[in-house]
Structure formats: structure tokens, C-alpha cells
Design a protein around this motif. Sequence first.
Motif, PDB file in Angstrom:
ATOM      1  N   ILE A  50      -2.044  -5.920   1.724  1.00  8.84           N
ATOM      2  CA  ILE A  50      -3.233  -6.213   2.334  1.00  8.84           C
ATOM      3  C   ILE A  50      -3.450  -5.170   3.299  1.00  8.84           C
ATOM      4  O   ILE A  50      -2.896  -3.513   3.421  1.00  8.84           O
ATOM      5  N   ILE A  51      -4.548  -4.581   2.998  1.00 11.97           N
ATOM      6  CA  ILE A  51      -5.767  -2.936   3.166  1.00 11.97           C
ATOM      7  C   ILE A  51      -6.073  -3.459   4.778  1.00 11.97           C
ATOM      8  O   ILE A  51      -7.292  -4.403   4.839  1.00 11.97           O
ATOM      9  N   LEU A  52      -6.036  -2.926   5.398  1.00 12.10           N
ATOM     10  CA  LEU A  52      -6.763  -2.450   6.585  1.00 12.10           C
ATOM     11  C   LEU A  52      -7.937  -1.855   6.470  1.00 12.10           C
ATOM     12  O   LEU A  52      -7.224  -0.325   6.412  1.00 12.10           O
ATOM     13  N   ILE A  53      -8.732  -1.763   7.456  1.00 15.33           N
ATOM     14  CA  ILE A  53      -9.899  -0.630   6.322  1.00 15.33           C
ATOM     15  C   ILE A  53     -10.908  -1.158   7.703  1.00 15.33           C
ATOM     16  O   ILE A  53     -11.970  -1.891   8.894  1.00 15.33           O
ATOM     17  N   THR A  54     -10.852   0.342   8.675  1.00 14.72           N
ATOM     18  CA  THR A  54     -11.488   0.514  10.521  1.00 14.72           C
ATOM     19  C   THR A  54     -13.246   0.861  10.341  1.00 14.72           C
ATOM     20  O   THR A  54     -13.537   0.428  11.245  1.00 14.72           O
ATOM     21  N   HIS A  55     -13.558   1.150   8.892  1.00 12.45           N
ATOM     22  CA  HIS A  55     -15.003   1.014   9.786  1.00 12.45           C
ATOM     23  C   HIS A  55     -15.567   2.303   8.368  1.00 12.45           C
ATOM     24  O   HIS A  55     -14.904   2.775   7.695  1.00 12.45           O
ATOM     25  N   GLU A  56     -16.812   2.471   8.180  1.00  9.56           N
ATOM     26  CA  GLU A  56     -16.711   3.106   7.137  1.00  9.56           C
ATOM     27  C   GLU A  56     -17.635   4.781   6.556  1.00  9.56           C
ATOM     28  O   GLU A  56     -18.142   4.714   5.375  1.00  9.56           O
ATOM     29  N   MET A  68      -6.653   2.267  -6.390  1.00 10.93           N
ATOM     30  CA  MET A  68      -5.757   2.743  -7.192  1.00 10.93           C
ATOM     31  C   MET A  68      -4.479   1.713  -6.880  1.00 10.93           C
ATOM     32  O   MET A  68      -3.450   1.628  -6.883  1.00 10.93           O
ATOM     33  N   ILE A  69      -5.224   1.263  -5.074  1.00  7.34           N
ATOM     34  CA  ILE A  69      -4.178  -0.100  -4.516  1.00  7.34           C
ATOM     35  C   ILE A  69      -4.415  -1.333  -4.640  1.00  7.34           C
ATOM     36  O   ILE A  69      -3.440  -2.136  -4.251  1.00  7.34           O
ATOM     37  N   GLN A  70      -5.314  -1.850  -5.211  1.00  8.56           N
ATOM     38  CA  GLN A  70      -5.827  -2.977  -4.967  1.00  8.56           C
ATOM     39  C   GLN A  70      -5.716  -3.498  -5.982  1.00  8.56           C
ATOM     40  O   GLN A  70      -6.327  -3.960  -7.683  1.00  8.56           O
ATOM     41  N   ALA A  71      -4.824  -4.576  -5.905  1.00 13.78           N
ATOM     42  CA  ALA A  71      -4.581  -5.959  -7.493  1.00 13.78           C
ATOM     43  C   ALA A  71      -5.286  -7.155  -7.218  1.00 13.78           C
ATOM     44  O   ALA A  71      -6.440  -7.710  -5.992  1.00 13.78           O
ATOM     45  N   GLN A  72      -5.875  -8.641  -7.806  1.00 16.13           N
ATOM     46  CA  GLN A  72      -6.265  -8.907  -7.356  1.00 16.13           C
ATOM     47  C   GLN A  72      -6.028 -10.189  -6.649  1.00 16.13           C
ATOM     48  O   GLN A  72      -7.067 -10.566  -5.811  1.00 16.13           O
ATOM     49  N   ASP A  73      -5.307 -10.710  -6.319  1.00 10.37           N
ATOM     50  CA  ASP A  73      -4.411 -10.610  -4.724  1.00 10.37           C
ATOM     51  C   ASP A  73      -3.951  -9.861  -3.124  1.00 10.37           C
ATOM     52  O   ASP A  73      -4.159 -10.304  -2.476  1.00 10.37           O
ATOM     53  N   THR A  74      -4.678  -8.763  -3.739  1.00 10.14           N
ATOM     54  CA  THR A  74      -4.467  -8.314  -1.801  1.00 10.14           C
ATOM     55  C   THR A  74      -5.909  -8.415  -1.865  1.00 10.14           C
ATOM     56  O   THR A  74      -6.894  -8.818  -1.979  1.00 10.14           O
ATOM     57  N   ILE A  76      -8.462  -7.647   2.036  1.00 11.32           N
ATOM     58  CA  ILE A  76      -8.878  -6.418   2.449  1.00 11.32           C
ATOM     59  C   ILE A  76      -9.684  -7.124   3.536  1.00 11.32           C
ATOM     60  O   ILE A  76     -10.327  -8.002   4.083  1.00 11.32           O
ATOM     61  N   VAL A  77      -9.088  -6.959   4.879  1.00 14.59           N
ATOM     62  CA  VAL A  77      -9.363  -6.939   5.999  1.00 14.59           C
ATOM     63  C   VAL A  77     -10.704  -5.670   6.262  1.00 14.59           C
ATOM     64  O   VAL A  77     -10.423  -4.796   6.497  1.00 14.59           O
ATOM     65  N   THR A  78     -12.082  -5.948   7.080  1.00 15.17           N
ATOM     66  CA  THR A  78     -12.212  -4.719   7.367  1.00 15.17           C
ATOM     67  C   THR A  78     -13.669  -4.849   7.941  1.00 15.17           C
ATOM     68  O   THR A  78     -14.073  -6.723   8.209  1.00 15.17           O
ATOM     69  N   THR A  79     -14.372  -4.566   8.335  1.00  9.64           N
ATOM     70  CA  THR A  79     -16.139  -4.871   9.025  1.00  9.64           C
ATOM     71  C   THR A  79     -17.287  -5.015   8.821  1.00  9.64           C
ATOM     72  O   THR A  79     -17.417  -4.655   7.501  1.00  9.64           O
ATOM     73  N   ALA A  80     -18.372  -5.584   8.602  1.00 10.58           N
ATOM     74  CA  ALA A  80     -19.213  -6.513   7.742  1.00 10.58           C
ATOM     75  C   ALA A  80     -19.678  -5.163   6.367  1.00 10.58           C
ATOM     76  O   ALA A  80     -20.387  -5.200   5.506  1.00 10.58           O
ATOM     77  N   ASP A  81     -20.303  -4.172   7.464  1.00 11.43           N
ATOM     78  CA  ASP A  81     -21.108  -2.904   6.811  1.00 11.43           C
ATOM     79  C   ASP A  81     -19.669  -2.192   5.148  1.00 11.43           C
ATOM     80  O   ASP A  81     -20.839  -2.150   4.722  1.00 11.43           O
ATOM     81  N   CYS A  82     -18.080  -2.455   5.886  1.00 11.68           N
ATOM     82  CA  CYS A  82     -17.320  -1.729   4.857  1.00 11.68           C
ATOM     83  C   CYS A  82     -17.208  -3.131   3.962  1.00 11.68           C
ATOM     84  O   CYS A  82     -17.556  -2.290   2.333  1.00 11.68           O
ATOM     85  N   GLN A  87     -15.266  -4.801  -3.292  1.00 11.99           N
ATOM     86  CA  GLN A  87     -15.347  -6.662  -3.974  1.00 11.99           C
ATOM     87  C   GLN A  87     -13.468  -7.728  -4.239  1.00 11.99           C
ATOM     88  O   GLN A  87     -12.934  -6.036  -4.181  1.00 11.99           O
ATOM     89  N   GLY A  88     -13.635  -8.195  -4.176  1.00 11.19           N
ATOM     90  CA  GLY A  88     -12.118  -8.586  -4.202  1.00 11.19           C
ATOM     91  C   GLY A  88     -12.533 -10.110  -3.494  1.00 11.19           C
ATOM     92  O   GLY A  88     -13.176 -10.438  -2.935  1.00 11.19           O
ATOM     93  N   LYS A  89     -10.530 -10.001  -2.520  1.00 10.07           N
ATOM     94  CA  LYS A  89     -10.978 -10.959  -1.447  1.00 10.07           C
ATOM     95  C   LYS A  89     -10.998 -10.428  -0.555  1.00 10.07           C
ATOM     96  O   LYS A  89      -9.957  -9.525   0.247  1.00 10.07           O
ATOM     97  N   VAL A  90     -11.710  -9.937   0.821  1.00  9.56           N
ATOM     98  CA  VAL A  90     -12.650  -9.362   1.534  1.00  9.56           C
ATOM     99  C   VAL A  90     -12.545 -10.064   2.881  1.00  9.56           C
ATOM    100  O   VAL A  90     -13.424 -11.278   2.430  1.00  9.56           O
TER     101      VAL A  90
END
Length: 218
Positions: A50-56, A68-74, A76-82, A87-90
Amino acid sequence: MSKTAGAEEVLSMSTVKDIHWLGHDTFKIAGERTIYTDPFKIKKKDKADIILITHEHFDHCSPEDIKMIQAQDTVIVTTADCAKKLQGKVKTVKPGDKLTVDGVEIEVVPAYNTNKQFHPKEQAWVGFIFTVRGQRIYIAGDTDYIPEMKTFRADIALLPVSGTYVMTADEAVKAALDIKPKIAIPMHYDSIVGTKNDAKKFADALKGKIEVVILEEE
């Protein structure tokens, strides 16, 4: 301190051993899942669940570092602008949302400036409270000391302390006293802005009130 409070603090302390500070607001948290927050200047390849991103802003949402840390099943939980940059599971979130990702409970909380304009409230940027091994960990994101903090419940709080774009060390002390975590960990210093003195000032001011752990950058 009661026996229960003591046991809870021991549990929080054992969780701290699994929290690795990689500089700025980037943490790697090992638990049931490997969680990264705001990956920036990642030094080596890894696999995040899981990758948590707070803002853009570039030092929080960095597509190159995420790769660097993203795999196919990673996930990502983030805001709409990010999300537009990734790409991937967002999963797109906003303050007030609650979700469970790979068994990890995540609460999305507001993060904004009150006395400067770098992170306006209307952007709906976020912090996260997520549960690892039964411990609620709060990553504040780029925020000032805000009234909502009185309602946050966390065992471990990761708080910015550098001022300029975020809370000063003194304001972060007020935030910690509102949130009342077992352990507070300073962040957002000694990189783009702020110094190790900000972390020390924060720790000194909370001595005897809240346990502060200053992590070594890895």
C-alpha cells in the motif's frame, strides 16, 4: 501509569521498531502489509503493498519514486489530483472517507494551512490514520495545527515540525497534546526545510507529557 497504559505503550514502542524513516515525509511501515507514505528520493527498489500519498506537491507525489516501490498489485490511496499522475491500482479519497485495503483500515483526515497559502483547505488534501498490528498510526501530511486534530485518535503520530510550509515545532506540540498519542515522531525536517533542531525542540517541549521518538534517517 496504569498497567493497561503501560502495556499499550510497550505495544506502540514495538510497532515503532517497524517504522523506518526514509527522510522528509517518507516512511516504510512493516506490518501485516508493507506500507509506504509519500515516497520521495527512494534510494532502492522495494515492493509496497500500500502507498499512501497525502497531496500532489512534487516532494509527496513523485511518480518516479512511486515506480521504485510499485508492483502490479500495489494499491495507491491518494487524492484526485495525484491520481491523474499515476497508473496502476489507484483509490481516490477525500477527507472523511474510510476504507479497508488488503485488510488495513484507513481513515482519511483533513490536512491544510491556517496561516499560509501553500496547502489551502479547498484543495481537500489529506492525512491518514491507518491500523498496523492493532496500532493506529497517524501521518499528518502537510498541515498546520487544525481544530479537527482534537477528534483524531492515534497511538503513534507522525507530525511535521519544520514550519514554513507546515506546523512549527511549537504548533506540533499543541497538535500532539490534542491527539494524545502514546508516541509522537517528528517528520518534514532536515530535507527541503527545517533542521534536526526542530525535531529536538519538539521532543524537549513534550518531555514528561508524550513520548517522542526521533528516528534516524535510513
